[in-house]
Design a protein around this motif. Structure first.
Motif, PDB file in Angstrom:
ATOM      1  N   LEU A  67       0.838  -1.193   0.000  1.00 42.20           N
ATOM      2  CA  LEU A  67       0.000   0.000   0.000  1.00 42.20           C
ATOM      3  C   LEU A  67       0.874   1.245   0.000  1.00 42.20           C
ATOM      4  O   LEU A  67       1.900   1.309   0.682  1.00 42.20           O
ATOM      5  N   LYS A  68       0.448   2.242  -0.757  1.00 41.28           N
ATOM      6  CA  LYS A  68       1.205   3.480  -0.824  1.00 41.28           C
ATOM      7  C   LYS A  68       0.972   4.318   0.423  1.00 41.28           C
ATOM      8  O   LYS A  68      -0.101   4.297   1.021  1.00 41.28           O
ATOM      9  N   LYS A  69       2.001   5.064   0.813  1.00 40.78           N
ATOM     10  CA  LYS A  69       1.909   5.935   1.988  1.00 40.78           C
ATOM     11  C   LYS A  69       1.612   7.359   1.546  1.00 40.78           C
ATOM     12  O   LYS A  69       2.043   7.799   0.476  1.00 40.78           O
ATOM     13  N   THR A  70       0.885   8.071   2.381  1.00 37.52           N
ATOM     14  CA  THR A  70       0.485   9.431   2.065  1.00 37.52           C
ATOM     15  C   THR A  70       0.533  10.286   3.318  1.00 37.52           C
ATOM     16  O   THR A  70       0.511   9.754   4.443  1.00 37.52           O
ATOM     17  N   ASP A  71       0.643  11.581   3.125  1.00 41.54           N
ATOM     18  CA  ASP A  71       0.626  12.522   4.247  1.00 41.54           C
ATOM     19  C   ASP A  71      -0.740  13.147   4.467  1.00 41.54           C
ATOM     20  O   ASP A  71      -0.947  13.847   5.456  1.00 41.54           O
ATOM     21  N   CYS A  72      -1.676  12.898   3.538  1.00 43.46           N
ATOM     22  CA  CYS A  72      -3.020  13.455   3.664  1.00 43.46           C
ATOM     23  C   CYS A  72      -4.011  12.476   3.051  1.00 43.46           C
ATOM     24  O   CYS A  72      -3.813  12.021   1.912  1.00 43.46           O
ATOM     25  N   ALA A  73      -5.042  12.141   3.803  1.00 42.59           N
ATOM     26  CA  ALA A  73      -6.055  11.209   3.323  1.00 42.59           C
ATOM     27  C   ALA A  73      -7.437  11.782   3.608  1.00 42.59           C
ATOM     28  O   ALA A  73      -7.667  12.395   4.652  1.00 42.59           O
ATOM     29  N   LYS A  74      -8.363  11.588   2.689  1.00 43.15           N
ATOM     30  CA  LYS A  74      -9.732  12.058   2.846  1.00 43.15           C
ATOM     31  C   LYS A  74     -10.584  10.925   3.386  1.00 43.15           C
ATOM     32  O   LYS A  74     -10.645   9.847   2.800  1.00 43.15           O
ATOM     33  N   TYR A  75     -11.231  11.184   4.519  1.00 45.45           N
ATOM     34  CA  TYR A  75     -12.070  10.163   5.137  1.00 45.45           C
ATOM     35  C   TYR A  75     -13.404  10.787   5.528  1.00 45.45           C
ATOM     36  O   TYR A  75     -13.454  11.722   6.325  1.00 45.45           O
ATOM     37  N   LEU A  76     -14.477  10.290   4.932  1.00 41.80           N
ATOM     38  CA  LEU A  76     -15.821  10.783   5.199  1.00 41.80           C
ATOM     39  C   LEU A  76     -15.915  12.301   5.031  1.00 41.80           C
ATOM     40  O   LEU A  76     -16.522  13.013   5.836  1.00 41.80           O
ATOM     41  N   GLY A  77     -15.269  12.806   3.977  1.00 46.85           N
ATOM     42  CA  GLY A  77     -15.365  14.218   3.653  1.00 46.85           C
ATOM     43  C   GLY A  77     -14.390  15.123   4.380  1.00 46.85           C
ATOM     44  O   GLY A  77     -14.384  16.329   4.143  1.00 46.85           O
ATOM     45  N   VAL A  78     -13.539  14.569   5.250  1.00 43.76           N
ATOM     46  CA  VAL A  78     -12.585  15.364   6.016  1.00 43.76           C
ATOM     47  C   VAL A  78     -11.175  14.952   5.624  1.00 43.76           C
ATOM     48  O   VAL A  78     -10.844  13.762   5.617  1.00 43.76           O
ATOM     49  N   HIS A  79     -10.334  15.933   5.307  1.00 44.52           N
ATOM     50  CA  HIS A  79      -8.946  15.671   4.925  1.00 44.52           C
ATOM     51  C   HIS A  79      -8.084  15.617   6.188  1.00 44.52           C
ATOM     52  O   HIS A  79      -7.941  16.615   6.902  1.00 44.52           O
TER      53      HIS A  79
END
Length: 311
Positions: A67-79
């Motif tokens: 799985l790729k790593k990220t510094d920002c993810a959107k979950y249920l409309g919230v970043h």
């Protein structure tokens, strides 16, 4: 079928905890087979939420794909960012709200004042307030960026004179500031949490043993060693809650509590801040907003160190 908005998290102290999280992912793959679902590894991400400089790195996999790593993810409309800063979320929702506001200015410029006000409160303001109890910012720059109402008030009143008072326009429209509305949202959420109207564990709500001043429902403010948690939902909202009058915190219903905040919130906003990490979806009770009987037992505060979140 596809499983959307699925989140898995675990506190990571060492590599054994990371291996346990990978084991949870393996069990999740078995679950998706049992329920005929399909996780797309290319759409799954890993975000590490921590204030540490050197975090534990682990190659999490689904279907043998890392799985790729990220510094920002959107979950249920919230970043959500790795440092729990809400500036990214504020920038994105402001851009969306600005686009919607520009669309209204192009298409309903000649409409009556009532229609334009209704369009703003229906189409623009909800974009700036969705889940605001969870992510309300404390940085002044973010707070100022969210205040779209000054420009919206001029548009609704059709008054662009430089000498005109925007505060008078807001007063005529009966629009409280968005900061005040966010504070109201936070206090209403705390009210629901304490009286069992929402499925949020009240382990942070510990009554003060000393009642020399204030009402009898004042809570202990959770100890915060870092700035992010100091401005989190419970510490910041409890500060405002403790300043409310006794007649308000014992209101018989959520509607009565919300209505009583109309004249109280400007003086009660002792802390203009809020951040909170959505660890999992919460379920709201499917009932009216009258207070049900609640369990008076309290839990001790638990401190979170580092979170590995896979979505």
């Amino acid at each position: 079928m596809f499983a959307d908005d699925c989140l898995m998290y675990r506190t990571i102290h060492d590599t054994s905890d990371a291996a346990a999280l990978q084991a949870d992912l393996d069990n999740l793959q078995q679950w998706e087979q049992d329920w005929l679902m399909d996780f797309n590894p290319s759409k799954c991400e890993v975000i590490t939420i921590s204030n540490k400089r050197n975090c534990i790195s682990f190659p999490y996999t689904i279907h043998n794909e890392t799985l790729k790593k990220t510094d920002c993810a959107k979950y249920l409309g919230v970043h959500i960012t790795s440092n729990l800063s809400w500036s990214t979320h504020v920038d994105k929702i402001c851009k969306k709200a600005n686009s919607t506001q520009a669309f209204l200015q192009r298409n309903i410029r000649s409409c009556p004042q009532k229609i334009k006000a209704r369009c703003y409160t229906t189409l623009v303001r909800p974009l700036l307030e969705f889940s605001s109890a969870a992510w309300a910012p404390h940085h002044k720059s973010d707070i100022n960026n969210l205040e779209f109402q000054r420009r919206a008030a001029r548009f609704v009143m059709r008054d662009y004179h430089r000498t005109s008072s925007v505060l008078n326009m807001l007063s005529q429209l009966n629009w409280p500031t968005l900061q005040q509305r966010r504070d109201t949202s936070k206090l209403v959420m705390l009210y629901k949490s304490y009286y069992g109207l929402v499925d949020i564990p009240p382990r942070h709500l510990v009554l003060l043993s000393s009642r020399t001043r204030g009402h009898n429902l004042r809570f202990v403010i959770p100890r915060a060693s870092i700035l992010v948690y100091q401005h989190a939902f419970f510490p910041s909202t409890i500060r405002m809650w403790n300043a409310l009058p006794a007649s308000l915190v014992t209101a018989p219903s959520c509607e009565a509590f919300r209505g009583g905040l109309t004249n109280i919130i400007p003086s009660a906003s002792l802390e203009f801040s809020c951040t909170f990490f959505f660890s999992a979806p919460r379920l709201l009770h499917g009932c009216d907003n009258t207070r049900p009987p609640r369990d008076t037992s309290h839990h001790k505060e638990e401190e979170e160190e580092e979170e590995e979140v896979c979505r």
